[in-house]
Every structure is written in C-alpha cells, then in structure tokens.
Write an enzyme that holds these catalytic residues in place. Structure first.
Site, PDB file in Angstrom:
ATOM      1  N   ASN A   1      17.061  85.254  43.860  1.00 54.51           N
ATOM      2  CA  ASN A   1      17.961  85.069  45.001  1.00 54.51           C
ATOM      3  C   ASN A   1      18.933  86.234  45.025  1.00 54.51           C
ATOM      4  OD1 ASN A   1      20.033  84.365  46.736  1.00 54.51           O
ATOM      5  ND2 ASN A   1      20.156  82.236  46.066  1.00 54.51           N
TER       6      ASN A   1
ATOM      7  N   HIS B   1      16.465  82.743  54.383  1.00 59.14           N
ATOM      8  CA  HIS B   1      17.092  83.168  53.135  1.00 59.14           C
ATOM      9  C   HIS B   1      16.261  82.638  51.975  1.00 59.14           C
ATOM     10  CE1 HIS B   1      19.717  83.633  49.803  1.00 59.14           C
ATOM     11  NE2 HIS B   1      20.135  82.371  49.789  1.00 59.14           N
TER      12      HIS B   1
ATOM     13  N   CYS C   1      25.012  84.473  51.959  1.00 62.19           N
ATOM     14  CA  CYS C   1      23.568  84.623  52.076  1.00 62.19           C
ATOM     15  C   CYS C   1      23.078  84.716  53.526  1.00 62.19           C
ATOM     16  CB  CYS C   1      22.862  83.478  51.367  1.00 62.19           C
ATOM     17  SG  CYS C   1      23.370  83.277  49.641  1.00 62.19           S
TER      18      CYS C   1
END
Length: 329
Positions: free
Chosen positions: A285, A255, A118
């Site tokens: 996500n 993130h 990520c």
C-alpha cells in the site's frame, strides 16, 4: 451530489517509480510475528518496496517524473502548475512541489502540496482538470507519492505488513478536442478521522486522545467498512453522471489498500474482478501512489489501451474519497 465535470483536458503522459529495496513477506516475518500465508490471505500483498534511509518523497517524485520523460519525451519547461498529493512531505515546508520545481528548473510554475491521503492522486487529477477547463492553466504536473515506511510503526503487526513507498507522475494538458474527464464524484466523512490518523501538533481529535507517537495509526476493520460501503455508492453516482453503463468501463483502478477490499467493492458494485487493476501485490500500500502505479502496470501489460474508459477511485484517511471516469490517451 457532484456535477458532471466540464473538461478541456486530457492526461498526456504517465511515469512511476518504486525504490530498489524489495521486502518480502518472509523478511516481514523476521520483524513481527507473521508469515507469508497469513499476509497473502488477508491482504494479497507478497512484497513491498522500501525507500533508502536518505530517500524521501521528493526523491520518489523526481524519479517518477524522470520515468515519465523517458517514456513520453515530455517537455517540462512549460508546466504552469505542480500539484503533489502526499501526506509524507520531506519537511512541513517548503512544499514537496517547490522541491520538484527547483530540481527541474521549471521557470514559471505554481507549486502546492495537497493532502487527501490515499485519494490524493485522484483529487490532484480532478483539480488539474478543473484548473485547465476553467482557462486558468494549460499544463499541470500531478504527482501522487508517499514514503509511508518513514511513518510506519514496525511494532504493530497489523499495519507494518501493509505499507511501501512509491510515486506516480502525470501530465494533464489543455486539449481543443473533447476533454477526457467524463465524471467526478468527491466526498468526505470527517468523523472517521479517528480510525486512520497520524498525530501532529494536536494530541487529541474530537475530544479523544491520539496515540502512535507520530506514527501512522489505523483501525483496519473501520477502514474496510468505510471503503466497501462508500465506494460502491460513488461508483453508482459516477456511472449515472456520465451516462455510461457499467459494461462500458474498460478498467477499474481503485486505491490498492488491500486486495480483499477491492474484491468486496467489485462484488458490491457488479464490476468483474478481472477488470480491476491494483499494485499492492508487489509494491504494498503506497497510499497516493497506488493508483498511478496500478495504471502503469496495466499499460505495460496491455490491459489499458488508448480510448479505454477508466474508473479511478481513491479512499483513505479523513475519511475522504474521490472517483473519476477518464478516457485514456
């Protein structure tokens, strides 16, 4: 401690892509035992996008590059390096970057995938600035893309509600003017790998057996603890390195794992939450794609303007983390 980056580079273009299929929280409640209120309260997510069965990370990347070209009229034929940040490549090899190179017929570009989960897009930007500022390259295409639904365990109600698919593409180019990369801070804690992983050739890590059957496994509580303890310290280091006071930061783009994590990071760092840009509310996500998706949303909404100073911060499996302060435009 990271040194202040030498910079002869700036970001000249951005493009993004998410698949067409929208999966709402109500639809998720028909897959696992959950409901809209529970998901929104704990994650801030209302919808996510799912790739088609025959749509993979390279397809997401290609669409993001095409969006970049539409928005900015960017040339691709003089790109000399392609960096793709992903942990869900179509195949282990050839690299996703090679697939991008051949699709667009870019004649003389190096091509490599990097895996910082990520945090990958921020790592990619940092590497692009480093290559250009060293004089080794002049124009680098950086992509952050993941097709997380391909590796999601849809029997795990705590993780399957989180993930979506998407991609972002950015051009980083040499500039004779002042470089736009103002500060960089990277770090890792490999001991945390057991809390967020996907088993591969090995079935154990640090002597502990791995599970998941090839699907993503996450201990959300440990990821939360890592993020809210590590990122604020990284932000402090970035500000000290750049010499900028916190009030000079125009937007914070972390993130987008979970809105609650972002709220906690903002609270601990003293960043007003209204300065945070995030993409998980309607995209979920998307791992390496969350930051470019959030940046593009901020541009489209008029919340990011040329000259703005942006603080980007990625964190994820590894555990790895990476932050940058960049001047936009």
């Amino acid at each position: 401690m990271s040194l202040a980056p030498r910079s002869s580079a700036r970001i000249t273009a951005l493009g993004t892509y998410v698949p067409e299929r929208i999966v709402t929280n109500e639809e998720m409640s028909r897959i696992v035992d959950t409901n809209d209120e529970w998901i929104v309260q704990r994650t801030g997510i209302r919808e996510r996008r799912y790739a088609r069965e025959d749509e993979y990370t390279s397809h997401l990347c290609i669409a993001a590059v095409e969006d970049m070209v539409r928005r900015h009229g960017s040339r691709l034929d003089d790109i000399d390096l392609i960096l793709v940040a992903t942990h869900t490549p179509d195949v282990p090899f050839p690299s996703t970057a090679c697939l991008i190179q051949t699709h667009f017929g870019i004649p003389a570009a190096g091509a490599v995938d990097l895996n910082a989960t990520c945090a990958g897009f921020v790592y990619g930007l940092h590497m692009a600035n480093s290559f250009i500022s060293s004089g080794l390259h002049r124009k680098v295409l950086v992509l952050g893309a993941d097709a997380l639904t391909k590796i999601t365990n849809f029997e795990d109600r705590t993780t399957c509600i989180l993930f979506g698919d998407g991609a972002g593409a950015a051009l980083v180019e040499y500039t004779e003017d002042e470089g736009a990369f103002l500060a960089a801070h990277l770090g890792s804690d490999g001991k945390g790998g057991k809390h967020l992983y996907r088993a591969g050739l090995a079935d154990s890590l640090f002597g502990e057996q791995l599970g998941g059957g090839g699907k993503l496994v996450q201990n959300g509580r440990e990821v939360y603890k890592f993020a809210v303890s590590t990122v604020p310290k990284g932000i402090e280091a970035l500000l000290a390195q750049s010499g900028l006071p916190l009030g000079r930061i125009d937007a914070f783009i972390p993130h987008s794992a979970n809105t609650r994590i972002i709220e906690s990071i903002c609270e601990r760092s003293g960043i007003p939450f209204e300065k945070a840009l995030y993409s998980n509310e309607y995209y979920g996500n998307t791992s390496a794609a969350t930051i470019p998706l959030a940046l593009q949303l901020g541009i489209d909404e008029g919340r990011v303007k040329p000259g703005d100073k942006l603080l980007l911060y990625g964190f994820g499996g590894g555990f790895v983390h990476a932050g940058l302060i960049v001047r936009w435009g």
